[in-house]
Design an enzyme around this catalytic site. Structure first.
Site, short mmCIF file in Angstrom:
data_model
loop_
_atom_site.label_atom_id
_atom_site.label_comp_id
_atom_site.label_asym_id
_atom_site.label_seq_id
_atom_site.Cartn_x
_atom_site.Cartn_y
_atom_site.Cartn_z
N ASP A 54 0.94 -1.13 -0.25
CA ASP A 54 0.12 0.11 -0.04
C ASP A 54 1.19 1.30 0.12
O ASP A 54 1.43 1.54 1.12
CB ASP A 54 -0.83 0.03 1.08
CG ASP A 54 -1.88 1.17 1.32
OD1 ASP A 54 -2.25 1.70 0.22
OD2 ASP A 54 -2.25 1.68 2.41
N ASP A 109 -2.20 1.03 7.19
CA ASP A 109 -1.32 0.89 6.05
C ASP A 109 -1.06 -0.60 5.89
O ASP A 109 -1.01 -1.32 4.65
CB ASP A 109 -0.06 1.60 5.71
CG ASP A 109 -0.68 3.26 5.83
OD1 ASP A 109 -1.45 3.63 4.80
OD2 ASP A 109 -0.37 3.87 7.04
N GLU A 135 -1.57 -1.54 -4.70
CA GLU A 135 -2.70 -0.87 -4.91
C GLU A 135 -2.71 0.31 -5.93
O GLU A 135 -1.68 1.09 -5.67
CB GLU A 135 -3.38 -0.21 -3.57
CG GLU A 135 -4.82 0.40 -3.73
CD GLU A 135 -5.27 0.65 -2.32
OE1 GLU A 135 -6.08 -0.06 -1.63
OE2 GLU A 135 -4.87 1.62 -1.55
#
EC number: 3.1.21.10
Length: 175
Positions: free
Chosen positions: A16, A148, A76
């Site tokens: 992420d 995260d 992502e």
């Protein structure tokens, strides 16, 4: 009776990306089984110039990749918000998140945030709390130290589910 094929576990890292905190999560996927391996985040000091923060993210991810030896990676995708400068900076962190595994010869898949939420929770507009609840169910041993890191585990889970679906489609097609 036909012997069942041996399914080897595949180690997957989810990333992420972020300039302040880049989350990472490592799982193993074996058939329908998900096994928690590790998670955390790379947090470069805020007072560093942008280039040095990007370098710190790269070095941190390289250490994680070296320590955990994943075979596949998932990152992502960046969503575009109203602040164009912030979006561009986040895109730079995302570039590092894709570069680090690629430098280790690891293929990198990309997933939109709503695709991750839909895969893990069942709804594309789920909140962080709903993701945390599902992570506890899917990976009971995981205790992510940050949102995260939790998001990174969700990204890895998404990749595990999508790669399994792709393998099944190929098997049905006879490829």
């Amino acid at each position: 009776m036909k012997a069942q094929p041996i399914r080897a576990a595949v180690r997957i890292i989810g990333i992420d990306p972020g300039l302040r905190r880049t989350g990472w999560g490592v799982i193993e996927s074996e058939g329908n089984r998900l096994i928690y391996v590790g998670c955390g985040s790379v947090e470069p000091p805020d007072d560093l110039p942008l280039a040095n923060r990007l370098l710190a993210i790269h070095e941190g991810l390289a250490k994680v990749l070296n320590d955990f030896q994943p075979l596949e990676a998932a990152v992502e995708q960046t969503f575009v918000n109203k602040d164009g400068v912030a979006t561009l900076k986040l895109g730079q962190a995302r570039g590092i998140a894709m570069l680090a595994p690629a430098m280790f010869g690891i293929s990198v898949a990309e997933y939109a945030p709503n695709q991750v939420k839909k895969t893990v929770v069942g709804a594309g507009h789920a909140d962080k709390g709903q993701i945390a609840v599902m992570l506890k169910i899917l990976l009971p041993k995981a205790e992510p130290p940050s949102a995260d890191a939790a998001d990174a585990l969700a990204i890895a889970i998404t990749h595990a589910h999508h790669r399994q679906g792709q393998a099944l489609r190929m098997k049905v097609a006879g490829l």
